[in-house]
Design an enzyme around this catalytic site. Structure first.
Site, short mmCIF file in Angstrom:
data_model
loop_
_atom_site.label_atom_id
_atom_site.label_comp_id
_atom_site.label_asym_id
_atom_site.label_seq_id
_atom_site.Cartn_x
_atom_site.Cartn_y
_atom_site.Cartn_z
N LYS A 181 0.86 -1.19 0.00
CA LYS A 181 0.00 0.00 0.00
C LYS A 181 0.88 1.23 0.00
O LYS A 181 2.03 1.18 0.46
CB LYS A 181 -0.88 0.02 1.26
CG LYS A 181 -2.10 0.90 1.15
CD LYS A 181 -3.23 0.15 0.51
CE LYS A 181 -4.53 0.90 0.52
NZ LYS A 181 -5.66 -0.03 0.29
N1 GLU Z 1 -7.40 0.11 -3.00
C1 GLU Z 1 -8.17 -1.07 -3.23
C2 GLU Z 1 -8.21 -1.93 -1.98
O1 GLU Z 1 -8.05 -1.45 -0.88
C3 GLU Z 1 -7.73 -1.82 -4.48
C4 GLU Z 1 -6.30 -2.25 -4.50
C5 GLU Z 1 -5.86 -2.80 -5.87
O2 GLU Z 1 -6.67 -2.91 -6.78
O3 GLU Z 1 -4.69 -3.12 -5.96
O4 GLU Z 1 -8.47 -3.11 -2.04
#
Ligand code: GLU
Length: 442
Positions: free
Chosen positions: A132
């Site tokens: 993240k």
């Molecule tokens: N931000 C989204 C989540 O928290 C998607 C992450 C992604 O598609 O890599 O799952």
């Protein structure tokens, strides 16, 4: 000896008998999302059998990068923003997870979000680890040019650890397709080669996937329908309350309304609106698209912020930020089912309160996995340069979500644990099995 808080709130020893205690930034502080995540891990360790030997790996991010992001503002001054990219685990594949732009982003929050990505990706069995990123900024205060410069400089700074086979960012809170396009372009320019697969959630005209924008909300709806069957709830008669009306909450509300449910309350950063007969969801979406929030929507009553949690409803969907459902409001929630569209919206204390009140919680690590599932489809399509139809994407998404949910439901029944612990059992077993098979190197 180092301690962290157990499920019951008692201090337990962290299993790290050989070396040093966990550094302070890794410890459960009881307050932040990382502390919440550590408590969730402690609850799963008793179910990991011989793999518990590897469990400490879940409590430490593999790699965390803090970057300075300096940009020239429109008025000629130089501003510095703090950016992060954390790769929690890469045992099952490259890191994968979004990037958020928010004034409250911290390293501890990004660490927790990266860990939840590891669990989520393993829960739906997509071949990724967890990662993240974020920048501590309120993007609403930036001009479009400033936003672009900040995004590009951040991408360039984290370029040393991301890549189509290393770590693949995506949208999250306050980031969107345009930001993914700038990230893809910056990375490609630095590499001297087009690399569409370095980020997902891109515009469809630039290697993005049909259905990606709606995927998280569609996944929330899909697991909600599956869970409703198990508890004998008729979705077409259900009353729904939604916190957060963006890409996740807005789409989930639309799909529930299309199925006949009444969306009775919506809360976002601008305010809370209520209508017993059901809000006109398409009209509210149009209002938010124009005005930026639900505030000022004429065809509804305004309710107080705290009153939102007491709304008489069957399904409550927190789809905004972390720790919204906590010991302060969990006693007042009237829903029969909570579907976590957001990441980390329920504290462990609130989890216990909801469970004791027989309110079913569909945890984030399965409920909002639809987004990353279609991110995976996008990445596969980019690699093969062959694009699928929207029907095909939605059908595959629904199948993966239904199968993953059925598996987790069975584990919860068999072990008599919450769906969150069941999802952690399934996911952490997959992560640690991969860890064990790979072994330690060098
Ligand atoms: N931000 C989204 C989540 O928290 C998607 C992450 C992604 O598609 O890599 O799952």
């Amino acid at each position: 000896m180092n301690t962290s808080s157990s499920a019951s709130g008692h201090a337990v020893a962290v299993s790290n008998p050989y070396g040093h205690s966990l550094p302070s930034y890794l410890q459960s502080d009881q307050l932040g999302p990382w502390g919440v995540y550590l408590q969730q891990v402690d609850r799963v360790i008793p179910y990991l059998g011989h793999l518990a030997r590897w469990a400490e790996t879940l409590k430490r991010p593999k790699r965390a990068l803090i970057v300075d992001v300096p940009i020239e503002m429109d008025n000629g001054t130089i501003a510095h923003f703090e950016g992060y990219r954390v790769q929690h685990n890469t045992s099952r594949g490259p890191g994968k997870g979004g990037v958020r732009f928010h004034q409250d982003v911290t390293l501890s929050e990004v660490m927790a979000l990266s860990a939840w990505m590891s669990v989520k990706n393993a829960a739906v069995n997509v071949p990724y680890g967890g990662a993240k990123g974020g920048i501590r900024v309120d993007p609403k205060t930036l001009s479009r040019g400033e936003l672009e410069r900040m995004t590009r400089r951040y991408t360039s700074e984290i370029g040393i650890i991301i890549g189509p086979t290393k770590d693949i960012p995506a949208p999250d809170v306050n980031t969107n397709e345009q930001i993914m396009a700038w990230m893809m372009d910056t990375y490609s320019m630095n590499e001297g080669a087009t690399a569409t697969g370095v980020v997902t959630g891109k515009p469809v005209d630039l290697g993005g996937s049909l259905g990606r924008r709606e995927a998280t909300g569609r996944g929330v709806y899909t697991v909600g329908v599956e869970a409703a069957k198990h508890i004998g709830m008729d979705v077409s008669q259900a009353r729904v309350a939604v916190q957060g009306f963006g890409n996740v909450g807005g789409i989930a509300a639309k799909l529930f309304a299309q199925a006949g449910a009444r969306v009775v309350a919506v809360q976002d950063h601008g305010g809370s609106v209520y209508r017993e007969a059901g809000l006109d969801v398409p009209a509210l979406l149009a209002h938010v698209a124009k005005q930026g929030s639900v505030a000022g929507f004429a065809q509804a009553e305004v309710i107080a912020h705290a009153a939102f949690w007491e709304v008489d409803c069957d399904i409550l969907i927190p789809a905004a930020l972390e720790q919204q459902i906590n010991a302060g409001n969990a006693h007042r929630i009237k829903a029969r089912m909570v579907i976590e569209g957001a990441n980390g919206p329920t504290t462990p204390e609130a989890d216990d309160i909801l469970q004791s009140r027989n309110i079913l919680v569909l945890p984030d690590v399965i409920a909002n996995a639809g987004g990353v599932t279609v991110s995976y489809f996008e990445w596969v399509q980019d690699f093969s340069s062959f694009f699928w139809s929207e029907d095909e994407i939605n059908a595959r998404l629904v199948r993966i979500m239904q199968e993953a949910f059925a598996g987790v439901w069975a584990v919860a029944q068999e072990k008599k644990v919450s769906l969150r612990t069941a999802t952690f059992i399934v996911a952490c077993t997959r992560i640690l099995r991969a860890r064990e098979l790979r072994g330690l190197y060098p």
